[in-house]
Design a protein around this motif. Sequence first.
Motif, PDB file in Angstrom:
ATOM      1  N   THR A  86      40.757  37.872  47.500  1.00  0.00           N
ATOM      2  CA  THR A  86      40.408  36.867  46.492  1.00  0.00           C
ATOM      3  C   THR A  86      40.344  37.479  45.102  1.00  0.00           C
ATOM      4  N   TYR A 135      39.163  27.966  40.040  1.00  0.00           N
ATOM      5  CA  TYR A 135      40.059  27.461  41.086  1.00  0.00           C
ATOM      6  C   TYR A 135      40.489  28.582  42.039  1.00  0.00           C
ATOM      7  N   GLN A 151      38.218  29.665  44.718  1.00  0.00           N
ATOM      8  CA  GLN A 151      38.177  28.695  45.817  1.00  0.00           C
ATOM      9  C   GLN A 151      39.564  28.458  46.410  1.00  0.00           C
ATOM     10  N   TYR A 152      40.453  29.426  46.258  1.00  0.00           N
ATOM     11  CA  TYR A 152      41.847  29.285  46.692  1.00  0.00           C
ATOM     12  C   TYR A 152      41.901  29.086  48.199  1.00  0.00           C
ATOM     13  N   PHE A 153      42.509  27.977  48.632  1.00  0.00           N
ATOM     14  CA  PHE A 153      42.492  27.674  50.059  1.00  0.00           C
ATOM     15  C   PHE A 153      43.794  27.066  50.558  1.00  0.00           C
ATOM     16  N   TYR A 198      38.578  34.144  50.647  1.00  0.00           N
ATOM     17  CA  TYR A 198      37.169  33.875  50.897  1.00  0.00           C
ATOM     18  C   TYR A 198      36.958  32.485  51.490  1.00  0.00           C
ATOM     19  N   THR A 199      37.619  31.477  50.933  1.00  0.00           N
ATOM     20  CA  THR A 199      37.407  30.121  51.429  1.00  0.00           C
ATOM     21  C   THR A 199      38.043  29.906  52.802  1.00  0.00           C
ATOM     22  N   ALA A 247      29.189  30.332  51.447  1.00  0.00           N
ATOM     23  CA  ALA A 247      29.436  29.374  50.370  1.00  0.00           C
ATOM     24  C   ALA A 247      28.480  29.586  49.204  1.00  0.00           C
ATOM     25  N   LEU A 270      29.462  32.610  47.200  1.00  0.00           N
ATOM     26  CA  LEU A 270      30.593  32.257  46.336  1.00  0.00           C
ATOM     27  C   LEU A 270      30.120  31.484  45.108  1.00  0.00           C
ATOM     28  N   ILE A 278      30.785  32.749  41.259  1.00  0.00           N
ATOM     29  CA  ILE A 278      31.493  31.924  40.272  1.00  0.00           C
ATOM     30  C   ILE A 278      30.611  31.637  39.075  1.00  0.00           C
TER      31      ILE A 278
END
Length: 329
Positions: A96, A245, A248-250, A280-281, A301, A304, A308
């Motif tokens: 990430t 963003y 939280q890349y998924f 991570y997500t 979560a 994270l 952020i």
Amino acid sequence: MTSVATRPAIPVRGPAPAARRRRSASKARWWVVVGFLSPFLIGLALFVVYPVFATLYYSFTNYQAGSYLATRWVGFENYRNLFTQSTVFWEAVRNTLWMVAIMVPLQTLWAIFTAWILTRVKRGAVIYRTIFFLPAMVPIVATALAFIVMLNPVGPLNSILGHAGISGPGWFSDAAWAKPSLVLMALWTVGNTMILFLAAMLDVPTALYEAADIDGANAWQKFRHITLPGISPVIFFSLLTGMIYTFQYFTEAFVASGSANPILSSNQSIGYPQDSLLFYTTEIYRQGFQYFKTGYASAMAWVLFVVILAFTLVQFRLSRYWVHNEMGD
């Protein structure tokens, strides 16, 4: 001795009827507003506020969704296990951070470059702007699937490279090239950010460029001392939103890792190849919705969220040194 005449006391009355009517009408309008907002407020409470506080509580428990085991308070055990007992956690963190450090600056630079090119176009500017913006309109899943096909080891791009005498890499099937492949995909869909930079560049006063021409400034000097300060608020916005963003890349990684090798099971495909696409997500998704370790995933979560928030506050703190407003400050 003369007596002093006193005026009779005026009885204290309540508010005038007109004032009471105005207050009643104001209250009625207020309830009308609340009535129209009630669907949104109910949805916000049920699907945003409650889940946020529920995950905070679950992060301190051993709660497992769908399990008959009693929920037990474990304190900071989930958080300790994250940092001390999980090697996969640190792999997801490294991947990430790699994306944040590489993809976000490249996206911003590419958006600035394409916007600057479009400001130089004199004929057909609207057509070129539409062409550059269209990829941003494609759904994320469709974009990921298209790139999986195009970047297949025996796909179109490697065939073109083969005709040129170049042996193409494995792209999504190669751990060394999987994340750069995602970066290429992100650069292709940079249209939304490009439009913002294009609008910011067109908003820079032309008088500044004319004064620079009189002083004999070249193209780089005008870009460095006029264009960049003029668009610095948009640069800050792009870096900030891109950072949030990418942490939280998924979707793109999930689709790419699952579709690059459909032979693997759903548990094995996440992070394929060799956990190079494990972010991570995606690890939160695997722990929460495949292993049903809801308390553990909730702890991830909230970690994270704190990271952020910290990065956002740092960016706001540093922005005062390089973001210029319309007054030149």
